[in-house]
Design a protein around this motif. Structure first.
Motif, PDB file in Angstrom:
ATOM      1  N   ARG A 190       0.830  -1.204   0.000  1.00 44.96           N
ATOM      2  CA  ARG A 190       0.000   0.000   0.000  1.00 44.96           C
ATOM      3  C   ARG A 190       0.863   1.251   0.000  1.00 44.96           C
ATOM      4  NH1 ARG A 190      -4.206  -2.655   4.110  1.00 44.96           N
ATOM      5  NH2 ARG A 190      -5.261  -3.905   2.523  1.00 44.96           N
ATOM      6  N   GLU A 191       0.654   2.090  -0.992  1.00 49.40           N
ATOM      7  CA  GLU A 191       1.476   3.284  -1.166  1.00 49.40           C
ATOM      8  C   GLU A 191       1.435   4.217   0.039  1.00 49.40           C
ATOM      9  OE1 GLU A 191      -1.959   5.550  -3.781  1.00 49.40           O
ATOM     10  OE2 GLU A 191      -0.347   4.480  -4.801  1.00 49.40           O
ATOM     11  N   GLU A 192       0.296   4.300   0.710  1.00 59.29           N
ATOM     12  CA  GLU A 192       0.180   5.210   1.844  1.00 59.29           C
ATOM     13  C   GLU A 192       1.063   4.810   3.031  1.00 59.29           C
ATOM     14  OE1 GLU A 192      -3.360   2.327   2.226  1.00 59.29           O
ATOM     15  OE2 GLU A 192      -2.368   3.389   0.597  1.00 59.29           O
ATOM     16  N   ASP A 193       1.516   3.569   3.051  1.00 56.89           N
ATOM     17  CA  ASP A 193       2.378   3.118   4.147  1.00 56.89           C
ATOM     18  C   ASP A 193       3.804   3.645   4.040  1.00 56.89           C
ATOM     19  OD1 ASP A 193       0.370   1.751   5.472  1.00 56.89           O
ATOM     20  OD2 ASP A 193       0.677  -0.069   4.285  1.00 56.89           O
ATOM     21  N   VAL A 194       4.134   4.290   2.935  1.00 59.16           N
ATOM     22  CA  VAL A 194       5.473   4.856   2.784  1.00 59.16           C
ATOM     23  C   VAL A 194       5.781   5.844   3.908  1.00 59.16           C
ATOM     24  CG1 VAL A 194       4.801   6.741   1.217  1.00 59.16           C
ATOM     25  CG2 VAL A 194       7.131   5.836   1.161  1.00 59.16           C
ATOM     26  N   TRP A 195       4.776   6.574   4.372  1.00 59.65           N
ATOM     27  CA  TRP A 195       5.008   7.577   5.414  1.00 59.65           C
ATOM     28  C   TRP A 195       5.383   6.923   6.739  1.00 59.65           C
ATOM     29  CZ3 TRP A 195       5.844  11.740   2.951  1.00 59.65           C
ATOM     30  CH2 TRP A 195       5.095  12.073   1.815  1.00 59.65           C
ATOM     31  N   LEU A 196       4.697   5.853   7.100  1.00 57.53           N
ATOM     32  CA  LEU A 196       5.024   5.144   8.340  1.00 57.53           C
ATOM     33  C   LEU A 196       6.375   4.437   8.218  1.00 57.53           C
ATOM     34  CD1 LEU A 196       3.992   4.556  11.161  1.00 57.53           C
ATOM     35  CD2 LEU A 196       2.778   2.583  10.250  1.00 57.53           C
ATOM     36  N   LEU A 197       6.666   3.906   7.063  1.00 58.90           N
ATOM     37  CA  LEU A 197       7.966   3.274   6.832  1.00 58.90           C
ATOM     38  C   LEU A 197       9.093   4.314   6.898  1.00 58.90           C
ATOM     39  CD1 LEU A 197       6.765   0.890   4.007  1.00 58.90           C
ATOM     40  CD2 LEU A 197       7.693   0.148   6.226  1.00 58.90           C
ATOM     41  N   TRP A 198       8.847   5.502   6.364  1.00 58.69           N
ATOM     42  CA  TRP A 198       9.831   6.585   6.424  1.00 58.69           C
ATOM     43  C   TRP A 198      10.034   7.034   7.885  1.00 58.69           C
ATOM     44  CZ3 TRP A 198      13.825   8.549   4.312  1.00 58.69           C
ATOM     45  CH2 TRP A 198      14.202   9.879   4.496  1.00 58.69           C
ATOM     46  N   GLU A 199       8.943   7.104   8.618  1.00 57.70           N
ATOM     47  CA  GLU A 199       9.045   7.464  10.039  1.00 57.70           C
ATOM     48  C   GLU A 199       9.879   6.422  10.794  1.00 57.70           C
ATOM     49  OE1 GLU A 199       6.013   8.183  13.769  1.00 57.70           O
ATOM     50  OE2 GLU A 199       5.242   8.433  11.748  1.00 57.70           O
ATOM     51  N   ALA A 200       9.678   5.149  10.474  1.00 58.30           N
ATOM     52  CA  ALA A 200      10.470   4.089  11.113  1.00 58.30           C
ATOM     53  C   ALA A 200      11.944   4.229  10.750  1.00 58.30           C
ATOM     54  CB  ALA A 200       9.941   2.717  10.694  1.00 58.30           C
ATOM     55  N   LYS A 201      12.218   4.483   9.499  1.00 56.05           N
ATOM     56  CA  LYS A 201      13.602   4.635   9.064  1.00 56.05           C
ATOM     57  C   LYS A 201      14.268   5.806   9.773  1.00 56.05           C
ATOM     58  CE  LYS A 201      16.507   4.408   4.961  1.00 56.05           C
ATOM     59  NZ  LYS A 201      17.425   3.461   5.588  1.00 56.05           N
ATOM     60  N   ASN A 202      13.514   6.850  10.063  1.00 52.47           N
ATOM     61  CA  ASN A 202      14.041   8.056  10.707  1.00 52.47           C
ATOM     62  C   ASN A 202      13.975   8.034  12.233  1.00 52.47           C
ATOM     63  OD1 ASN A 202      14.876  10.296   8.784  1.00 52.47           O
ATOM     64  ND2 ASN A 202      13.040   9.467   7.829  1.00 52.47           N
ATOM     65  N   ALA A 203      13.633   6.917  12.825  1.00 49.55           N
ATOM     66  CA  ALA A 203      13.494   6.857  14.280  1.00 49.55           C
ATOM     67  C   ALA A 203      14.812   7.168  14.993  1.00 49.55           C
ATOM     68  CB  ALA A 203      12.965   5.498  14.714  1.00 49.55           C
TER      69      ALA A 203
END
Length: 155
Positions: free
Chosen positions: A74-87
């Motif tokens: 799901r394309e909208e999950d990119v934001w949560l994945l980006w947030e995880a990467k930036n934790a």
């Protein structure tokens, strides 16, 4: 605590989960993920992200949560994945960039471009562009990398 995955699927917001519980739930979801599990996976990844903001290192649980959510496509999950990467510094270095393309390169990129109001849009676009320029990945490469990471966790 032994996780009842069916109960967790219906009431994850009201079920307190510590790190060991999240790990158990994610390993169960690795084997038994269903189409409707995306919200549960978002919840688990958000919890892992919060934990990683306050600590050092990168747990395998965090990587597994990101992998399983990325697999939902799901394309909208990119934001949560980006947030995880930036934790944290460790998550930025340790979470693979290919996980940021859950809907493939074109679909995910179009979604980020359309997210003009999102405060992280510019940073994410810069990262994605530089990552793809350096790695020279195709959608097939991303699928192969995701399958390889899944295989690691399944063994």
């Amino acid at each position: 605590m032994s996780i009842d995955l069916d109960l967790l699927r219906t009431d994850y917001a009201n079920t307190p989960l510590d790190e060991a519980d999240r790990e158990e739930a994610l390993h169960l979801l690795l084997r038994e993920r269903r189409e409707g599990d995306a919200d549960l996976l978002r919840h688990l990844l958000a919890a892992e992200t919060a934990t990683h903001r306050e600590g050092w290192g990168l747990s395998e649980t965090m990587v597994l949560a990101a992998l399983l959510l990325a697999e939902c496509g799901r394309e909208e999950d990119v934001w949560l994945l980006w947030e995880a990467k930036n934790a944290s510094f460790d998550t930025m270095a340790g979470l693979d960039g290919f996980l940021l393309f859950p809907a493939g390169i074109a679909g995910t990129t179009a979604h980020v471009i359309a997210g003009e109001e999102h405060p992280e849009r510019g940073d994410l676009m810069t990262y994605m562009s530089e990552y793809l320029q350096y790695e020279k990945l195709s959608d097939e490469d991303i699928r192969r990398n995701i399958a390889s990471l899944r295989s690691y966790y399944e063994s």
